[in-house]
Design a protein around this motif. Structure first.
Motif, short mmCIF file in Angstrom:
data_model
loop_
_atom_site.label_atom_id
_atom_site.label_comp_id
_atom_site.label_asym_id
_atom_site.label_seq_id
_atom_site.Cartn_x
_atom_site.Cartn_y
_atom_site.Cartn_z
N TYR A 131 -142.52 23.99 -3.63
CA TYR A 131 -142.59 25.41 -3.28
C TYR A 131 -142.11 26.29 -4.43
N LYS A 132 -141.12 25.83 -5.14
CA LYS A 132 -140.68 26.56 -6.32
C LYS A 132 -141.77 26.58 -7.37
N SER A 133 -142.41 25.44 -7.58
CA SER A 133 -143.52 25.36 -8.53
C SER A 133 -144.67 26.25 -8.09
N LEU A 134 -144.94 26.30 -6.77
CA LEU A 134 -146.02 27.13 -6.25
C LEU A 134 -145.81 28.59 -6.56
N TRP A 135 -144.59 29.09 -6.35
CA TRP A 135 -144.30 30.50 -6.61
C TRP A 135 -144.38 30.83 -8.09
N ILE A 136 -143.91 29.93 -8.93
CA ILE A 136 -144.00 30.18 -10.38
C ILE A 136 -145.45 30.23 -10.83
N ARG A 137 -146.25 29.28 -10.37
CA ARG A 137 -147.67 29.26 -10.72
C ARG A 137 -148.40 30.48 -10.17
N THR A 138 -148.04 30.90 -8.95
CA THR A 138 -148.68 32.07 -8.35
C THR A 138 -148.37 33.33 -9.15
N TYR A 139 -147.10 33.49 -9.53
CA TYR A 139 -146.71 34.66 -10.32
C TYR A 139 -147.44 34.68 -11.66
N GLY B 190 -145.13 27.66 -15.47
CA GLY B 190 -145.77 26.94 -14.37
C GLY B 190 -147.09 26.29 -14.73
#
Length: 426
Positions: free
Chosen positions: A46-54, A357
């Protein structure tokens, strides 16, 4: 003073480079991932998901702004990305200890890089350059001379670099490293320039032919990540242990649907469909051509009475977009698999850390370069009409005539020329 403290920064250049390499290495437990402990059980997903999304959002915003500015600015961004990618790849095999004994060796690599840039873009954009400066007599003569002798100029620039390399061979213990770097530089030129040149050619054929393939790769990548993130259970390929069949199949379906819909949306804007014949930044207007003129299909008898649409419009280019979508979803990902295997061979996680990310620009452009070549070949083979010079057509016609028919044709042509010359003689 204590040494070897885990929080202290390395003090020497060599130690700092080794520290960066260790920080970029593949985690030891990555190879232990199996189908039972895949992405669904990853604590940091989930942390990786938010970084990639940003990161994805700000990249999309910047990308949209560059597309709005037009062909010349897109080309400039491609050049910048090429330079960054070359820097990432040059640094991959760089060793500070050897480079310390070879002053100017990095400069030699960049000499070959910019020589290749001058050759490739000089060939691709020669006509656009001429069309841009036709009104300026001095610049026109200067540019015409450069285009005429461009191959000679680039050849001797390359030969100068070759001689420079030979003159640097002074220490026997450095020979293997130097020849390895020489070969590595030429591989980078092939990988980066051969494929990026097709990207630039697509841009000036019409932003549509650059934007659609690039968007399909991005859509496929995002869809594969999302489907794999939520549904991934079955590993796809050992080179990329976090890639799953669920992500691959889901992304393929999403990419094909997106290709058909996106081609309809993009095909409505002349700014995207018109080719650019010069290097100006003005607004474009052109005949969109039959590919971008809608065909209407009636839906009577196929849809319920309450359905609001009774017919749909489809651009012919949408059928071609399905071919690009199929390539982007099935074949282009192998560019990413190749990059994954390459990184594993050198025991690194990413080519760089330019994009949070995502890794480096090379990590993002692996599949883009594969589809850029395909998009250009597809456009030239199935989209651009085959045009033959008049001389070729006449020669083909005359060859198919008998001797008597050729003789009769030449007599009639002679009579026509005499009739045309008669008023001037009078």
């Amino acid at each position: 003073m204590q040494r070897g403290h885990s929080g202290s920064a390395p003090s020497t250049p060599t130690a700092r480079i080794r520290h960066r390499r260790r920080s970029n290495e593949i985690p030891a437990d990555l190879s232990k991932i199996d189908g039972n402990h895949f992405l669904a059980n990853d604590e940091n997903k989930y942390k990786s998901l938010w970084i990639r999304t940003y990161s994805t959002l700000w990249m999309l915003a910047g990308f949209a702004f560059i597309i709005y500015l037009g062909h010349l600015y897109i080309w400039a961004v491609v050049v910048v990305i090429q330079i960054i990618m070359a820097g990432e790849l040059f640094n991959l095999l760089r060793r500070a200890h050897e480079d310390r004994w070879l002053p100017g060796f990095r400069l030699l690599n960049w000499h070959f890089f910019f020589t290749a840039m001058l050759f490739v873009y000089g060939r691709i954009l020669s006509q656009q350059l001429v069309d841009t400066v036709t009104s300026e007599k001095f610049f026109y003569k200067l540019l015409s001379g450069f285009i005429k002798y461009q191959m000679v100029i680039c050849y001797f620039l390359y030969i100068a670099g070759f001689m420079w390399f030979i003159l640097t061979l002074k220490k026997k213990k450095m020979y293997k490293y130097q020849f390895g770097q020489y070969a590595w530089t030429h591989m980078i030129l092939i990988v980066v320039f051969t494929q990026s040149s097709f990207t630039v050619a697509n841009i000036f054929e019409g932003i549509f032919w650059f934007l659609l393939p690039a968007s399909l790769i991005a859509i496929n990548d995002v869809a594969a990540y999302i489907f794999g993130f939520f549904f991934g259970r079955t590993p796809l390929i050992k080179l990329s242990p976090k890639k799953t069949w669920e992500g691959f199949i889901g992304a393929s379906v999403a990419t094909m649907i997106s290709a058909f819909v996106l081609a309809n949306i993009l095909g409505r804007f002349q700014w995207l469909t018109c080719p650019r014949k010069d290097l100006s930044t003005g607004w474009l207007q052109c005949d969109p051509g039959p590919l971008f003129k809608p065909d209407y299909y009636s839906l009577h008898g196929w849809v319920p009475q309450w359905f609001p649409w009774k017919e749909i419009s489809v651009f012919p280019v949408q059928w071609h977009a399905l071919g690009l979508g199929l390539f982007a979803s099935i074949i282009a990902p192998f560019g990413g698999f190749f990059a994954s295997g390459f990184k594993r061979a050198f025991k690194i996680k990413d080519f760089g850390n330019s994009i949070p990310g995502h890794g480096g620009f090379t990590d993002r452009m692996d599949c883009q370069m594969v589809i850029a070549v395909f998009a250009y070949i597809y456009h030239q083979s199935f989209i651009v009409p085959q045009i033959y010079p008049v001389e070729v057509l006449l020669d083909q016609i005359i060859r198919n005539l008998t001797f008597e028919e050729q003789k009769e044709l030449y007599m009639k042509l002679g009579q026509i020329f005499q009739e045309l010359e008669a008023p001037f003689e009078a």
